[in-house]
Motif scaffolding. Sequence first.
Motif, PDB file in Angstrom:
ATOM      1  N   GLU A 217       0.838  -1.200   0.000  1.00 20.26           N
ATOM      2  CA  GLU A 217       0.000   0.000   0.000  1.00 20.26           C
ATOM      3  C   GLU A 217       0.875   1.254   0.000  1.00 20.26           C
ATOM      4  OE1 GLU A 217      -3.792   0.711   2.654  1.00 20.26           O
ATOM      5  OE2 GLU A 217      -2.057   1.685   3.552  1.00 20.26           O
ATOM      6  N   LEU A 218       1.994   1.186   0.730  1.00 23.92           N
ATOM      7  CA  LEU A 218       2.921   2.322   0.740  1.00 23.92           C
ATOM      8  C   LEU A 218       3.489   2.570  -0.656  1.00 23.92           C
ATOM      9  CD1 LEU A 218       5.363   2.338   3.783  1.00 23.92           C
ATOM     10  CD2 LEU A 218       3.550   3.950   3.236  1.00 23.92           C
ATOM     11  N   GLU A 219       3.845   1.466  -1.320  1.00 23.93           N
ATOM     12  CA  GLU A 219       4.360   1.601  -2.686  1.00 23.93           C
ATOM     13  C   GLU A 219       3.328   2.295  -3.557  1.00 23.93           C
ATOM     14  OE1 GLU A 219       5.790  -2.061  -4.483  1.00 23.93           O
ATOM     15  OE2 GLU A 219       6.586  -2.684  -2.547  1.00 23.93           O
ATOM     16  N   LYS A 220       2.079   1.910  -3.324  1.00 28.54           N
ATOM     17  CA  LYS A 220       0.998   2.498  -4.127  1.00 28.54           C
ATOM     18  C   LYS A 220       0.904   4.000  -3.865  1.00 28.54           C
ATOM     19  CE  LYS A 220      -3.981   2.673  -4.528  1.00 28.54           C
ATOM     20  NZ  LYS A 220      -5.256   2.223  -3.939  1.00 28.54           N
ATOM     21  N   ILE A 221       1.011   4.378  -2.607  1.00 28.32           N
ATOM     22  CA  ILE A 221       0.932   5.801  -2.267  1.00 28.32           C
ATOM     23  C   ILE A 221       1.987   6.577  -3.065  1.00 28.32           C
ATOM     24  CG2 ILE A 221       1.361   7.483  -0.419  1.00 28.32           C
ATOM     25  CD1 ILE A 221       0.029   5.508   1.512  1.00 28.32           C
ATOM     26  N   VAL A 222       3.205   6.044  -3.072  1.00 32.97           N
ATOM     27  CA  VAL A 222       4.290   6.718  -3.782  1.00 32.97           C
ATOM     28  C   VAL A 222       3.982   6.789  -5.282  1.00 32.97           C
ATOM     29  CG1 VAL A 222       6.726   6.552  -4.430  1.00 32.97           C
ATOM     30  CG2 VAL A 222       6.023   6.130  -2.063  1.00 32.97           C
ATOM     31  N   ARG A 223       3.490   5.671  -5.816  1.00 31.09           N
ATOM     32  CA  ARG A 223       3.164   5.618  -7.249  1.00 31.09           C
ATOM     33  C   ARG A 223       2.135   6.683  -7.599  1.00 31.09           C
ATOM     34  NH1 ARG A 223       2.429   0.134  -7.097  1.00 31.09           N
ATOM     35  NH2 ARG A 223       0.170   0.360  -7.155  1.00 31.09           N
ATOM     36  N   VAL A 224       1.117   6.772  -6.746  1.00 29.19           N
ATOM     37  CA  VAL A 224       0.036   7.702  -7.027  1.00 29.19           C
ATOM     38  C   VAL A 224       0.510   9.158  -6.904  1.00 29.19           C
ATOM     39  CG1 VAL A 224      -2.193   8.513  -6.172  1.00 29.19           C
ATOM     40  CG2 VAL A 224      -1.779   6.079  -6.448  1.00 29.19           C
ATOM     41  N   ILE A 225       1.323   9.432  -5.915  1.00 27.57           N
ATOM     42  CA  ILE A 225       1.854  10.796  -5.764  1.00 27.57           C
ATOM     43  C   ILE A 225       2.645  11.182  -7.013  1.00 27.57           C
ATOM     44  CG2 ILE A 225       3.402  12.299  -4.451  1.00 27.57           C
ATOM     45  CD1 ILE A 225       2.946  10.631  -2.023  1.00 27.57           C
ATOM     46  N   ARG A 226       3.393  10.218  -7.519  1.00 24.13           N
ATOM     47  CA  ARG A 226       4.291  10.522  -8.659  1.00 24.13           C
ATOM     48  C   ARG A 226       3.543  10.843  -9.937  1.00 24.13           C
ATOM     49  NH1 ARG A 226       9.205   6.583  -7.112  1.00 24.13           N
ATOM     50  NH2 ARG A 226      10.064   8.018  -5.592  1.00 24.13           N
ATOM     51  N   ARG A 227       2.277  10.485  -9.977  1.00 26.82           N
ATOM     52  CA  ARG A 227       1.508  10.858 -11.158  1.00 26.82           C
ATOM     53  C   ARG A 227       1.393  12.372 -11.261  1.00 26.82           C
ATOM     54  NH1 ARG A 227      -3.472   7.069 -10.465  1.00 26.82           N
ATOM     55  NH2 ARG A 227      -2.325   5.109 -10.439  1.00 26.82           N
ATOM     56  N   GLN A 228       1.428  13.032 -10.125  1.00 30.44           N
ATOM     57  CA  GLN A 228       1.351  14.501 -10.141  1.00 30.44           C
ATOM     58  C   GLN A 228       2.712  15.141 -10.170  1.00 30.44           C
ATOM     59  OE1 GLN A 228      -1.321  16.908  -7.735  1.00 30.44           O
ATOM     60  NE2 GLN A 228      -2.180  14.999  -7.000  1.00 30.44           N
ATOM     61  N   ASP A 229       3.638  14.513  -9.466  1.00 28.82           N
ATOM     62  CA  ASP A 229       4.956  15.112  -9.373  1.00 28.82           C
ATOM     63  C   ASP A 229       5.984  13.990  -9.328  1.00 28.82           C
ATOM     64  OD1 ASP A 229       7.309  16.335  -8.765  1.00 28.82           O
ATOM     65  OD2 ASP A 229       6.537  17.482  -7.053  1.00 28.82           O
ATOM     66  N   GLU A 230       6.739  13.876 -10.421  1.00 35.45           N
ATOM     67  CA  GLU A 230       7.663  12.751 -10.532  1.00 35.45           C
ATOM     68  C   GLU A 230       8.758  12.793  -9.481  1.00 35.45           C
ATOM     69  OE1 GLU A 230       9.274  12.281 -14.388  1.00 35.45           O
ATOM     70  OE2 GLU A 230       7.327  11.755 -15.276  1.00 35.45           O
ATOM     71  N   THR A 231       9.009  13.979  -8.944  1.00 39.35           N
ATOM     72  CA  THR A 231      10.104  14.090  -7.981  1.00 39.35           C
ATOM     73  C   THR A 231       9.634  13.809  -6.558  1.00 39.35           C
ATOM     74  OG1 THR A 231       9.686  16.437  -7.692  1.00 39.35           O
ATOM     75  CG2 THR A 231      11.282  15.817  -9.371  1.00 39.35           C
ATOM     76  N   ALA A 232       8.317  13.673  -6.380  1.00 36.52           N
ATOM     77  CA  ALA A 232       7.767  13.441  -5.041  1.00 36.52           C
ATOM     78  C   ALA A 232       7.773  11.944  -4.706  1.00 36.52           C
ATOM     79  CB  ALA A 232       6.352  13.987  -4.971  1.00 36.52           C
ATOM     80  N   PRO A 233       7.744  11.558  -3.469  1.00 33.05           N
ATOM     81  CA  PRO A 233       7.928  12.404  -2.292  1.00 33.05           C
ATOM     82  C   PRO A 233       9.391  12.809  -2.146  1.00 33.05           C
ATOM     83  CG  PRO A 233       7.743  10.105  -1.643  1.00 33.05           C
ATOM     84  CD  PRO A 233       7.528  10.149  -3.125  1.00 33.05           C
ATOM     85  N   HIS A 234       9.606  14.053  -1.752  1.00 32.24           N
ATOM     86  CA  HIS A 234      10.973  14.570  -1.687  1.00 32.24           C
ATOM     87  C   HIS A 234      11.726  14.034  -0.499  1.00 32.24           C
ATOM     88  CE1 HIS A 234       8.417  17.205  -4.063  1.00 32.24           C
ATOM     89  NE2 HIS A 234       9.475  17.273  -4.852  1.00 32.24           N
ATOM     90  N   SER A 235      10.986  13.738   0.553  1.00 23.73           N
ATOM     91  CA  SER A 235      11.629  12.954   1.601  1.00 23.73           C
ATOM     92  C   SER A 235      10.624  11.986   2.203  1.00 23.73           C
ATOM     93  CB  SER A 235      12.263  13.826   2.681  1.00 23.73           C
ATOM     94  OG  SER A 235      11.433  14.871   3.006  1.00 23.73           O
ATOM     95  N   VAL A 236      11.142  10.823   2.535  1.00 28.20           N
ATOM     96  CA  VAL A 236      10.344   9.795   3.193  1.00 28.20           C
ATOM     97  C   VAL A 236      11.000   9.582   4.549  1.00 28.20           C
ATOM     98  CG1 VAL A 236       9.528   7.423   3.123  1.00 28.20           C
ATOM     99  CG2 VAL A 236       9.764   8.717   0.989  1.00 28.20           C
ATOM    100  N   LEU A 237      10.292   9.987   5.592  1.00 29.07           N
ATOM    101  CA  LEU A 237      10.875   9.899   6.926  1.00 29.07           C
ATOM    102  C   LEU A 237      10.375   8.654   7.640  1.00 29.07           C
ATOM    103  CD1 LEU A 237      10.685  13.599   8.175  1.00 29.07           C
ATOM    104  CD2 LEU A 237      12.529  12.428   6.971  1.00 29.07           C
ATOM    105  N   LEU A 238      11.309   7.809   8.013  1.00 31.57           N
ATOM    106  CA  LEU A 238      10.952   6.624   8.788  1.00 31.57           C
ATOM    107  C   LEU A 238      11.013   7.012  10.268  1.00 31.57           C
ATOM    108  CD1 LEU A 238      10.389   3.571   9.083  1.00 31.57           C
ATOM    109  CD2 LEU A 238      12.857   3.227   9.072  1.00 31.57           C
ATOM    110  N   VAL A 239       9.883   6.847  10.933  1.00 32.03           N
ATOM    111  CA  VAL A 239       9.804   7.228  12.341  1.00 32.03           C
ATOM    112  C   VAL A 239      10.079   5.998  13.194  1.00 32.03           C
ATOM    113  CG1 VAL A 239       8.345   8.221  14.130  1.00 32.03           C
ATOM    114  CG2 VAL A 239       8.129   9.008  11.771  1.00 32.03           C
TER     115      VAL A 239
END
Lengths: 318, 454
Positions: A217-239
């Motif tokens: 699901e996380l991979e999907k989130i990234v995929r979907v974000i990239r449809r709008q902005d290929e450079t996003a997410p600019h940072s992925v913070l692991l908490v």
Amino acid sequence: MDNVADQATQGKPGLFARLKQGLAKTRRGFSEQVTALFLGAKVIDQTLLDSIETLLITSDFGVSVTKGVIDRLTQQVERKDLSDAMALKNALRAHLLGLLQNTSSELTLDGPGPQVILMVGVNGAGKTTTAGKLAHHFKQQNRSVLLAAGDTFRAAAVEQLKTWGERNDVAVIAQHTGADSASVIFDALAAAKSRAFDVLIADTAGRLQNKKNLMQELEKIVRVIRRQDETAPHSVLLVIDATTGQNAIAQAQAFMTDVEVTGLVLTKLDGTAKGGVVFALTEALGLPIHFVGIGEALDDLKPFDAELFVDAILQGAD
Amino acid sequence: MFDNLTRRVSAALGQIGGKKTLSEDNIAETLREVRLALLDADVALAVVQDFMDRIRQRAIGAEVGASLSPAQSFLKIVNEELVAVLGGASEGLDLNSQPPAVILLAGLQGAGKTTTAAKLGVWLKQRENKQVMLVSTDVYRPAAIQQLQTLAESAGLHFFASSIDQAPEQIAKDALQAAKRQFVDVLIVDTAGRLAIDDDMMQEISKLHGHLDPVETLFVVDAMTGQDAANTAKQFGEVLPLTGVVLTKADGDARGGAALSVRQVTGRPIKFIGQGETIEALELFHPDRIASRILGMGDVMSLIEEAEQKIDKDKATKLAKKIQKGRNFDLSDFRDQIQQMNNMGGLTGMLDKLPGMGNMAETAKARVDQQNFGQLEAMINSMTPKERSFPDLISGSRKRRIARGSGTEIQDVNRLLKQHKQMQKMMKKLGKKGGMTNMMRGLGGMMNQGGRPF
């Protein structure tokens, strides 16, 4: 009753003081032990090395890192590079700092358009709280911030983030619980773009790293974000929760496999946990640690400073 | 770093050779391995030392049985002792008191108290047929009360509404009154996460305890917790008369050494473990399962349960019947098994649970990765139905076609056929046993593919 967070924002002490204060509270036990350790021992013997080993193990450094540090110290002692207990302490400090080399780096956000920060981590690590504190951090830098309530799974996670939004006077893009997380974040990015926000902080649901479907699901989130902005997410913070033991390594490895984690946030450092797993983490994975969480207040998120961190660990050992 | 405890213990005990008993001398190295395993599993150092003393005492002089190797005898002792320290199987909650019986939950931030409150409520409602009321005294974390309310409503439990402008003590008193008036059997009180060194907050929960006089005061601890579990449990135990422990997030892949630390330090039984994201995912604690996990010896029980849930039973039964009838395990059966395994999170996910595989080197894991299985599946998909049923048909030219069709090399096809042959042989041997056994053994066969070094 006032909110704890609101109370604490009044009368802020300086950053250094606050971090030190937070860490000092944490590390009192540790420091006292270290002090006793080095003051008590005039010469370096096996007992002293054993005590250091005990300290590292009980601080969650893990067997492998502890062994590495002790082996190096032992070598130096055998070569007679270290003459007394204080020299040993300095060598220990140097080794610990060495392990954290290149780990303190500021979270820089300087591309065009909204900079997207994705918060990821296991359940209960402190993602939502950190997202709220991060919003405060960026507002302090006079950047406009938008929050996305991407945790659509946990009950009331959306409301929790909204409260942080109110505290920061920051808008929160949210749908109902059970909505598709990727679509919430997608919408939030669209909003951030059209309203020209500087930073979009997207919260996500906690997930244990061995749950394949949730990680996908996380991979999907990234995929979907990239449809709008290929450079996003600019940072992925692991908490990562500082109370976590060696499993933090497995967490980092798994999250790094599924999304491109760019840095860590170490939370709950104000407790008795020593956060020593960070040393194992950075050794194994070489990720920068951007922030540490040291309390429940808005400004209890501090940029990570390796020297301060190690010094706080060894504080009072002179 | 730490691979296979069984193997390492075997190596360490190898030199005892013909000797019939374990002695101080011949187990020194072995004890070290176990110590490292425990530390690696995040068992608190003090607890490890204590535990090693127990092991040493029990092991020295122990006879090496005829049926077990020295390593097995030794590990049996370790395992038994670990189970003993972890306590017997959980008997659930002791709610014998005048209703409402109060359950108070305490723990650090993010341990999972709120989720546990709801899960416990559901458990008591479903298993014990109790009327349960939930209340939150967490006026600090944003939306904590709402979180519990949402969970209570979705589970059909009573909920006592509170708000963040109330004092936790007042909420507790009011909730207790309401629970009495409404004749509920159990009142579960959720509290804010707190640090054991936060004196004000610890005092607050101590007062809550005084007002509520709970029959159960449960310490909620995250299974991923490191060395700090012992400190925190000790400090909570000093402030609150704990009656038990709930281990949360045990569905992760942490080795769960915190369970041993907390059990030892508080002296209280672990009553429940949280096993998943759904509200029913709370189970009574089984010490044997956690014991083998702490030792890195896998959690075969969980694997079998998972297999039972996720494996397509029809297909499995069909396969078992087919094999029992003495018919061949063909390539389409092989493909079914690959697909079933993918359903269970792939081989890597399963390996973590298998004895001795938990700490298999990452590189080895990578070798048997998903991709590999994708490839196997692709190759089988590139075959004709006839080829799948009669693999012996597959000649050189057919192999070339299959390799081209699946984007692989001829060597890959050869390897697949060889693996299949091995499995076929195994299936024949095991033909008389039950379906699930077949399945599991079959998987074992796949892991030995191509004589790889594990």
